[in-house]
Write an enzyme that holds these catalytic residues in place. Structure first.
Site, mmCIF file in Angstrom:
data_model
loop_
_atom_site.group_PDB
_atom_site.id
_atom_site.type_symbol
_atom_site.label_atom_id
_atom_site.label_comp_id
_atom_site.label_asym_id
_atom_site.label_seq_id
_atom_site.Cartn_x
_atom_site.Cartn_y
_atom_site.Cartn_z
ATOM 1 N N SER A 93 -76.419 23.542 -2.968
ATOM 2 C CA SER A 93 -75.598 23.181 -1.570
ATOM 3 C C SER A 93 -75.118 21.654 -1.744
ATOM 4 O O SER A 93 -75.360 20.710 -2.181
ATOM 5 C CB SER A 93 -76.020 23.190 -0.402
ATOM 6 O OG SER A 93 -75.517 23.348 0.187
ATOM 7 N N HIS A 97 -67.610 15.057 1.557
ATOM 8 C CA HIS A 97 -66.432 13.971 3.518
ATOM 9 C C HIS A 97 -65.917 13.300 2.419
ATOM 10 O O HIS A 97 -66.318 11.493 2.275
ATOM 11 C CB HIS A 97 -68.080 13.702 4.186
ATOM 12 C CG HIS A 97 -68.276 14.274 5.324
ATOM 13 N ND1 HIS A 97 -68.111 15.354 5.834
ATOM 14 C CD2 HIS A 97 -70.007 14.878 4.684
ATOM 15 C CE1 HIS A 97 -69.072 16.749 6.267
ATOM 16 N NE2 HIS A 97 -69.922 16.253 5.667
ATOM 17 N N HIS A 107 -67.398 21.698 1.854
ATOM 18 C CA HIS A 107 -68.994 22.589 1.185
ATOM 19 C C HIS A 107 -68.927 24.065 0.398
ATOM 20 O O HIS A 107 -68.030 24.694 0.861
ATOM 21 C CB HIS A 107 -69.149 23.349 2.571
ATOM 22 C CG HIS A 107 -71.009 24.615 2.772
ATOM 23 N ND1 HIS A 107 -70.793 25.258 3.333
ATOM 24 C CD2 HIS A 107 -71.390 23.474 2.719
ATOM 25 C CE1 HIS A 107 -71.649 25.715 3.049
ATOM 26 N NE2 HIS A 107 -72.532 24.985 2.406
ATOM 27 N N ASN A 109 -72.174 26.410 -1.338
ATOM 28 C CA ASN A 109 -73.922 26.932 -1.987
ATOM 29 C C ASN A 109 -73.654 27.735 -2.771
ATOM 30 O O ASN A 109 -73.306 28.926 -2.425
ATOM 31 C CB ASN A 109 -74.548 27.050 -0.542
ATOM 32 C CG ASN A 109 -75.296 27.540 -0.167
ATOM 33 O OD1 ASN A 109 -76.125 28.483 -0.098
ATOM 34 N ND2 ASN A 109 -76.543 26.398 -0.155
ATOM 35 N N ARG A 111 -76.946 30.565 -3.720
ATOM 36 C CA ARG A 111 -78.248 30.529 -4.084
ATOM 37 C C ARG A 111 -79.608 32.105 -4.262
ATOM 38 O O ARG A 111 -78.599 32.735 -4.251
ATOM 39 C CB ARG A 111 -79.069 30.226 -2.254
ATOM 40 C CG ARG A 111 -78.292 31.151 -1.203
ATOM 41 C CD ARG A 111 -78.592 30.889 0.377
ATOM 42 N NE ARG A 111 -78.043 31.397 1.023
ATOM 43 C CZ ARG A 111 -76.624 31.196 1.869
ATOM 44 N NH1 ARG A 111 -75.892 30.060 0.808
ATOM 45 N NH2 ARG A 111 -76.042 32.239 2.455
ATOM 46 N N HIS A 146 -58.364 29.611 -0.631
ATOM 47 C CA HIS A 146 -57.840 30.956 -0.585
ATOM 48 C C HIS A 146 -57.644 32.449 -1.667
ATOM 49 O O HIS A 146 -58.135 33.501 -2.314
ATOM 50 C CB HIS A 146 -57.817 32.195 0.198
ATOM 51 C CG HIS A 146 -58.643 31.993 1.831
ATOM 52 N ND1 HIS A 146 -59.618 32.849 2.296
ATOM 53 C CD2 HIS A 146 -58.214 30.914 2.648
ATOM 54 C CE1 HIS A 146 -59.696 32.111 3.493
ATOM 55 N NE2 HIS A 146 -59.357 30.713 3.718
ATOM 56 N N HIS A 176 -70.064 27.851 21.018
ATOM 57 C CA HIS A 176 -70.251 27.226 21.941
ATOM 58 C C HIS A 176 -69.023 26.717 22.021
ATOM 59 O O HIS A 176 -68.331 25.747 22.933
ATOM 60 C CB HIS A 176 -71.088 25.924 22.418
ATOM 61 C CG HIS A 176 -71.529 24.586 21.431
ATOM 62 N ND1 HIS A 176 -71.898 25.432 20.228
ATOM 63 C CD2 HIS A 176 -70.862 23.241 21.245
ATOM 64 C CE1 HIS A 176 -71.541 24.157 19.395
ATOM 65 N NE2 HIS A 176 -71.196 23.647 19.978
ATOM 66 N N GLY A 259 -90.468 23.777 6.283
ATOM 67 C CA GLY A 259 -91.477 22.431 5.720
ATOM 68 C C GLY A 259 -90.474 22.175 4.623
ATOM 69 O O GLY A 259 -90.652 20.882 4.045
ATOM 70 N N GLY A 260 -89.137 21.780 4.605
ATOM 71 C CA GLY A 260 -88.162 21.421 3.578
ATOM 72 C C GLY A 260 -88.378 19.103 3.109
ATOM 73 O O GLY A 260 -88.410 19.166 4.676
#
Length: 306
Positions: A93, A97, A107, A109, A111, A146, A176, A259-260
C-alpha cells in the site's frame, strides 16, 4: 505458507522495491528509510517512508504480511461465512503526498487474503487499485491516468475497466461531504471469480500500472510555480483526505481492528493539513473548478482519443 502465497509475497516485495527506486529517482533528493517490523499476533512487514524531498513532502510504500486466528470485523462484516477462520493478508500500500500543489496525491494498493478452516476449502481473494487526488486538476492528467487504468484491464475483458472504475468512484466517496476524494481510477475487492492464476495476473497488471500512470503526471507538473494561495488550498483539501482515511477506508479500519502496526497504517496521512470553518473557494477561481469540474463522476475517456 503454500506455493501460491509464496508467489504473491515474492511479487509484492519486488513491486515495493521497484516503486521505491523509481520514486527516489524522480525526487532526486530524499531517499526512502526502511523500518522492518514484526507483529506480535503474527507476521510483519517493511515500512518505507520518504520525507522532505525535492518532490515528495511525505510518502510511504508499505509491505505487510500478517496472519491471525480469526478475521477482524471489518473483513468479515460483508462475508459472515468467514467468521472464525484463520487468515493471512499480504499487500503493498502506498500514498505519495507531493509538496507542489500542482502535483496530485496518488494512492495505490494491491493485496491478497486467504482464510482457512480445518476440513474446509481455503477461501482466497485479491483486491487493490489506484486513485488520484489532484488539488489543481488538469484534464490531460485525468485522461492519461484513466487510459493507463483501462489498458491494464483490457486483457481481462472489455467490461473490467468500466466495472472497477465505477467501483472506485463509489468507494472513494466522502459521504459526509457528498464529494469524491479525487478523480478515481480503479478499485476492486473480493476478486476470486476467475481462477487463481488469472486473478493473480490481474493484480500484477494493476500493481505494475501504477508507475506508468503516475510518473508522467509528476514529470509534467513538478516544476509548476506556486505560492501561498495554492499551498493553503492544498492543505485544506488534504483535510478531506484525512477525513476519508480515518472514517471510511477499509484498509485502515482492517489494520487498526486486526492489531496492525499503527505507524504503518497511518503513514497515508499527510504531514501538514488544515481545516477552516466553512471554507469555500471564490466562484470562478481555479480552486472552485476543482469541485465544479474535476471532482465529479466523469467518464474521462469518453471524448479522448483512443
Amino acid at each position: 505458507m503454500n506455493d501460491r502465497t509464496e508467489a504473491v509475497k515474492a511479487y509484492l516485495l519486488d513491486l515495493q522495491d521497484r516503486i521505491c527506486a523509481a520514486l527516489e529517482v524522480e525526487d532526486g533528493g530524499a531517499r526512502f528509510v526502511e523500518d522492518a517490523w514484526t507483529r506480535p499476533g503474527g507476521g510483519g512487514g517493511r515500512t518505507r517512508v520518504i520525507e522532505n524531498g525535492a518532490l515528495i513532502e511525505k510518502g510511504g510504500v508499505n509491505f505487510s504480511h500478517v496472519h491471525g486466528d480469526s478475521l477482524p470485523p471489518s473483513a468479515s462484516a460483508h462475508r459472515p461465512e468467514l467468521a472464525g477462520r484463520s487468515f493471512e493478508a499480504l499487500g503493498v500500500s502506498l500514498v505519495i503526498h507531493p509538496h507542489n500543489p500542482y502535483v496530485p496525491t496518488s494512492h495505490a494498493n494491491v493485496r491478497f487474503f486467504i482464510a482457512e478452516k480445518d476440513g474446509e476449502e481455503p477461501v482466497w481473494w485479491f483486491g487493490g487499485g489506484f486513485d488520484l487526488t489532484p488539488y489543481y486538476g488538469a484534464e490531460e492528467d485525468c485522461v492519461h491516468w484513466h487510459r493507463v487504468a483501462r489498458d491494464a484491464c483490457a486483457p481481462f475483458g472489455a467490461e473490467v475497466y468500466p466495472r472497477y472504475k465505477e467501483w472506485c468512484d463509489r468507494y472513494f466517496h466522502i459521504k459526509h461531504r457528498n464529494e469524491p476524494r479525487g478523480v478515481g481510477g480503479l478499485f476492486f475487492d473480493d476478486l476470486n471469480q476467475w481462477d487463481f492464476d488469472t486473478s493473480f495476473a490481474f493484480m500484477r497488471a494493476v500493481g505494475d500500472a501504477y508507475l506508468q500512470a503516475y510518473l508522467p503526471i509528476v514529470q509534467r507538473r513538478k516544476a509548476t510555480p506556486f505560492g501561498e494561495r495554492e499551498r493553503q488550498f492544498q492543505l485544506l483539501r488534504r483535510g478531506r483526505y484525512v477525513e476519508y482515511n480515518l472514517v471510511y477506508d477499509r484498509g485502515t479500519l482492517f489494520g487498526l481492528q486486526s492489531g496492525g502496526r499503527t505507524e504503518s497504517i497511518l503513514m497515508s496521512l499527510p504531514p501538514q493539513v488544515a481545516w477552516g470553518y466553512d471554507k469555500r473557494p471564490e466562484p470562478g477561481s481555479p480552486e472552485a473548478r476543482l469541485t465544479e469540474y474535476f471532482l465529479q463522476d466523469r467518464d474521462w475517456l469518453a471524448a479522448a482519443p483512443a
